[in-house]
Design a protein around this motif. Structure first.
Motif, PDB file in Angstrom:
ATOM      1  N   GLN A  53       0.847  -1.193   0.000  1.00 27.32           N
ATOM      2  CA  GLN A  53       0.000   0.000   0.000  1.00 27.32           C
ATOM      3  C   GLN A  53       0.882   1.243   0.000  1.00 27.32           C
ATOM      4  N   LYS A  54       0.644   2.147  -0.948  1.00 27.76           N
ATOM      5  CA  LYS A  54       1.377   3.401  -1.034  1.00 27.76           C
ATOM      6  C   LYS A  54       0.392   4.558  -0.953  1.00 27.76           C
ATOM      7  N   LEU A  56      -0.026   8.651  -1.370  1.00 25.89           N
ATOM      8  CA  LEU A  56       0.604   9.793  -2.025  1.00 25.89           C
ATOM      9  C   LEU A  56      -0.214  11.041  -1.760  1.00 25.89           C
ATOM     10  N   ASP A  57       0.479  12.195  -1.661  1.00 25.78           N
ATOM     11  CA  ASP A  57      -0.266  13.446  -1.544  1.00 25.78           C
ATOM     12  C   ASP A  57      -0.678  13.923  -2.930  1.00 25.78           C
ATOM     13  N   GLU A  61       3.875  13.017  -4.028  1.00 24.58           N
ATOM     14  CA  GLU A  61       4.927  12.674  -3.081  1.00 24.58           C
ATOM     15  C   GLU A  61       4.442  11.569  -2.141  1.00 24.58           C
ATOM     16  N   ARG A  62       5.301  10.570  -1.926  1.00 25.75           N
ATOM     17  CA  ARG A  62       4.905   9.461  -1.063  1.00 25.75           C
ATOM     18  C   ARG A  62       4.879   9.901   0.393  1.00 25.75           C
ATOM     19  N   GLN A  64       3.444   7.618   2.854  1.00 22.88           N
ATOM     20  CA  GLN A  64       3.509   6.424   3.686  1.00 22.88           C
ATOM     21  C   GLN A  64       3.440   5.201   2.803  1.00 22.88           C
ATOM     22  N   SER A  65       4.056   4.117   3.250  1.00 19.13           N
ATOM     23  CA  SER A  65       3.915   2.839   2.570  1.00 19.13           C
ATOM     24  C   SER A  65       3.797   1.745   3.621  1.00 19.13           C
ATOM     25  N   TRP A 175      -7.128   1.591  -6.701  1.00 11.23           N
ATOM     26  CA  TRP A 175      -6.678   2.989  -6.673  1.00 11.23           C
ATOM     27  C   TRP A 175      -7.791   3.818  -6.052  1.00 11.23           C
ATOM     28  N   GLN A 182      -5.543  13.251  -1.672  1.00 11.89           N
ATOM     29  CA  GLN A 182      -4.642  12.173  -1.269  1.00 11.89           C
ATOM     30  C   GLN A 182      -5.003  10.907  -2.024  1.00 11.89           C
ATOM     31  N   THR A 184      -4.137   6.670  -2.916  1.00 13.03           N
ATOM     32  CA  THR A 184      -3.592   5.412  -2.404  1.00 13.03           C
ATOM     33  C   THR A 184      -3.616   4.366  -3.508  1.00 13.03           C
TER      34      THR A 184
END
Length: 217
Positions: A53-54, A56-57, A61-62, A64-65, A175, A182, A184
């Motif tokens: 799971q990634k 992104l804003d 930009e990432r 959290q993963s 997705w 935000q 994911t």
């Protein structure tokens, strides 16, 4: 120190975000897309997979993963375990949802209702007719994969757009995008569809000494 609210809200919504695309689709195309999605999901009685799971804003930009494993069974049962970087568990037994953070020694219990079941993983465990009647569905075939875009018909959801990606009849990605932009991406691997799952996985025994927060809607 981690923000406890973020820890609790992210797994319930499966972090909740994705590609911010909308489509103006003729009704006939939308109906056809819903039928195609129903054909993919109706035979799905259970689903087990590992995931990456990634989050992104809005600028890509990432933030959290995470990695983990999930189990899903109809009707309404889910176990979602985040293994790294922090341990978290979400369990739905069909009546209540338990959000457990072992580091905080805290579990939040929420009853199942429409707002909660509109989280992406629980959508997959619910009634497919309710799903296709609650969302506008658009179908595209991209790079050899079938992509279904779901846009909620009401504002009472945790995401503004959900994309389901299938390789033939196998769900491989989700997705999502929320109202803040935000996004994911959840990628599934080691997938087993309609396999045998021990029902005890969907029972949650609250560990001794854990703080319990009960939320009523």
């Amino acid at each position: 120190m981690r923000d406890s609210q973020t820890l609790l809200s992210s797994p319930l919504s499966l972090a909740a975000a994705a590609l911010g695309l909308t489509f103006a689709t003729p009704a006939a195309w939308a109906n056809d897309a819903a039928e195609r999605l129903t054909e993919r999901l109706e035979p799905l009685e259970s689903y087990q997979a590992t995931f990456e799971q990634k989050i992104l804003d809005g600028s890509g930009e990432r933030l959290q993963s995470a990695t983990g494993e999930m189990w899903l069974s109809r009707p309404g049962m889910l176990r979602w375990e985040v293994e790294a970087p922090y341990s978290q568990v979400v369990v739905s037994d069909g009546s209540d949802i338990y959000l457990y953070d072992p580091d905080l020694e805290q579990v939040t219990v929420q009853p199942m209702d429409d707002r909660v079941t509109h989280t992406p993983a629980l959508l997959l465990s619910g009634n497919i007719g309710d799903l296709t009647s609650s969302y506008d569905v658009v179908y595209n075939h991209e790079n050899g994969e079938d992509v279904f875009t779901l846009i909620p018909s009401s504002a009472d959801t945790l995401f503004e757009e959900l994309n389901m990606v299938f390789d033939n009849d196998t769900l491989t990605q989700l997705w999502m995008m929320d109202s803040t932009g935000q996004r994911t991406l959840i990628t599934f691997s080691d997938i087993t569809q309609n396999g045998s799952i021990n029902r005890s996985l969907f029972n949650f025994d609250i560990p001794e000494g854990t703080d319990v927060i009960r939320e009523e809607f």
